[in-house]
Scaffold this active site. Structure first.
Site, PDB file in Angstrom:
ATOM      1  N   ASP A  46       0.851  -1.194   0.000  1.00 38.10           N
ATOM      2  CA  ASP A  46       0.000   0.000   0.000  1.00 38.10           C
ATOM      3  C   ASP A  46       0.884   1.240   0.000  1.00 38.10           C
ATOM      4  OD1 ASP A  46      -3.288   0.221   0.873  1.00 38.10           O
ATOM      5  OD2 ASP A  46      -2.109   2.081   0.907  1.00 38.10           O
ATOM      6  N   ASP A  72       3.493   2.605  -4.059  1.00 38.72           N
ATOM      7  CA  ASP A  72       2.598   3.443  -4.865  1.00 38.72           C
ATOM      8  C   ASP A  72       2.570   2.767  -6.227  1.00 38.72           C
ATOM      9  OD1 ASP A  72       1.443   5.219  -6.633  1.00 38.72           O
ATOM     10  OD2 ASP A  72       2.424   6.982  -5.783  1.00 38.72           O
ATOM     11  N   VAL A  73       1.426   2.231  -6.597  1.00 32.55           N
ATOM     12  CA  VAL A  73       1.376   1.396  -7.802  1.00 32.55           C
ATOM     13  C   VAL A  73       1.727   2.172  -9.075  1.00 32.55           C
ATOM     14  CG1 VAL A  73      -0.266  -0.264  -6.842  1.00 32.55           C
ATOM     15  CG2 VAL A  73      -1.126   1.735  -8.116  1.00 32.55           C
ATOM     16  N   ASN A  99      -5.628  -4.386  -6.749  1.00 35.80           N
ATOM     17  CA  ASN A  99      -6.847  -3.864  -6.103  1.00 35.80           C
ATOM     18  C   ASN A  99      -6.813  -2.357  -5.930  1.00 35.80           C
ATOM     19  OD1 ASN A  99      -9.178  -3.871  -3.986  1.00 35.80           O
ATOM     20  ND2 ASN A  99      -7.409  -3.029  -2.891  1.00 35.80           N
ATOM     21  N   TYR A 163     -12.627   8.122 -13.719  1.00 34.92           N
ATOM     22  CA  TYR A 163     -12.747   6.828 -13.041  1.00 34.92           C
ATOM     23  C   TYR A 163     -13.366   5.785 -13.979  1.00 34.92           C
ATOM     24  CZ  TYR A 163     -13.971   3.448  -9.375  1.00 34.92           C
ATOM     25  OH  TYR A 163     -14.094   2.309  -8.606  1.00 34.92           O
ATOM     26  N   LYS A 167     -11.602   2.388 -15.514  1.00 32.96           N
ATOM     27  CA  LYS A 167     -12.055   1.024 -15.214  1.00 32.96           C
ATOM     28  C   LYS A 167     -12.398   0.258 -16.489  1.00 32.96           C
ATOM     29  CE  LYS A 167     -11.516   1.149 -10.716  1.00 32.96           C
ATOM     30  NZ  LYS A 167     -10.471   0.324 -10.088  1.00 32.96           N
ATOM     31  N   THR A 198     -16.871   0.591   1.981  1.00 33.18           N
ATOM     32  CA  THR A 198     -15.448   0.656   2.328  1.00 33.18           C
ATOM     33  C   THR A 198     -15.120   2.118   2.627  1.00 33.18           C
ATOM     34  OG1 THR A 198     -14.658   1.182   0.106  1.00 33.18           O
ATOM     35  CG2 THR A 198     -14.943  -1.161   0.611  1.00 33.18           C
ATOM     36  N   THR A 201     -16.165   4.577  -0.179  1.00 27.31           N
ATOM     37  CA  THR A 201     -17.556   5.008  -0.324  1.00 27.31           C
ATOM     38  C   THR A 201     -18.116   5.595   0.973  1.00 27.31           C
ATOM     39  OG1 THR A 201     -18.211   2.726   0.120  1.00 27.31           O
ATOM     40  CG2 THR A 201     -18.176   3.425  -2.185  1.00 27.31           C
TER      41      THR A 201
END
Ligand code: NAD
Length: 273
Positions: A46, A72-73, A99, A163, A167, A198, A201
């Protein structure tokens, strides 16, 4: 730990290693805890290093093998370090769950370039770099499974423009990778959650979450555990013939949303069926 989508199965991932991004909270934390409970050694990755460290420490206190890693992806160098760390600690990698994801609540008209670039960097570039960095170690481990966490926004239109585009892009990337990595014995699938409670949201408020969930066939939001069941299934050998697939885990929103909206309009007296 049990999952509301079924009992966890201790030993299903014994001897295997799973790396989950965005694993310090939300769905990623639920996934990494479930992999550990089913016998995997886990990499808790993460951008929030302290929180990832707390999750890994808690797992170790409960007898699991868990290593936290700052990732950090969107940073290719950190991906290299994370996979090297995985190789050094465990010598193999069997499962990668891409994820980690972020939103930007702007529509097409308001979307700025900086926000667009960051969403694309985290939600699309990150999984791409993750797949190509992890694939050689996974191949040396005899193959494995990659699960890319997209969204129901990757299957329909949604008012958050960047977003939604990200996706959809991740969905296409998954299909491309499923073809490219098949010869290395690596399956690649995408999961498309609906509204899940989560931290992502929660800031909208529970009222708002439940309001939107009325569009689901089952009229309720999902929990992280209900995504866990699908992610672990796709990662498991039970899904050995499943690659390039896109699985909606959305309480029936895509199937029934339009119909539910009509019902609500009629119940408000807006139209005569
Ligand atoms: P969350 O915000 O609760 O948790 C996301 C985690 O990712 C956090 O721990 C955060 O620190 C981490 N993260 C953020 N940016 C990162 C980065 N650059 N590198 C590494 N880690 C990073 O989110 P969530 O609700 O658990 O969502 C998980 C995934 O599911 C995301 O890809 C999200 O887009 C997707 N999703 C969520 C919902 C929902 O309703 N919650 C619905 C559809 C799809």
């Amino acid at each position: 730990m049990t999952s509301s989508s079924g009992e966890l199965r201790p030993g299903r991932f014994a001897g295997r290693v799973a790396l989950v991004t965005g694993a310090a909270g939300g769905q990623g934390e639920a996934e990494v805890r479930a992999f550990a409970a089913e016998g995997a050694s886990v990499m808790v990755a993460d951008v929030l290093a302290d929180q990832a460290g707390e999750v890994a420490a808690d797992l170790r206190r409960h007898g699991h093998e868990a290593v936290a890693v700052l990732l950090d992806v969107a940073d290719e160098g950190q991906w290299t370090d994370a996979v090297d760390e995985c190789s050094a600690r465990f010598g193999r990698l069997d499962v990668l769950v891409n994820n980690a994801g972020i939103g930007d609540a702007k529509g097409v008209v308001d979307q700025g370039e900086r926000g667009w670039d960051r969403v694309m960097a985290v939600n699309v570039w990150g999984p791409l770099v993750g797949m190509r960095t992890a694939a050689p170690l996974m191949a040396r481990s005899g193959g494995g499974a990659i699960i890319n966490v997209s969204s129901m926004a990757g299957m329909t239109g949604y008012d958050h423009a960047a977003y939604t585009a990200s996706k959809w892009a991740l969905r296409g990337l998954t299909r491309s990778a499923s073809r490219e990595l098949a010869d290395a014995g690596i399956r690649v699938n995408s999961v498309h959650p609906g509204v899940i409670i989560t931290p992502m949201t929660a800031h909208f408020g529970l009222d708002v979450i439940h309001h939107y969930s009325r569009m689901n066939a089952n009229r309720r939001p999902g929990t992280p555990d209900e995504i866990v069941g699908m992610v672990l299934h796709l990662a498991s050998r039970e899904a050995s013939f499943t690659t390039g697939a896109e699985v909606a885990v959305d309480g029936g929103f895509l199937a029934a949303g339009a119909n539910r909206a009509l019902e609500l309009a009629v119940s408000r007296g807006e139209g005569d069926p």
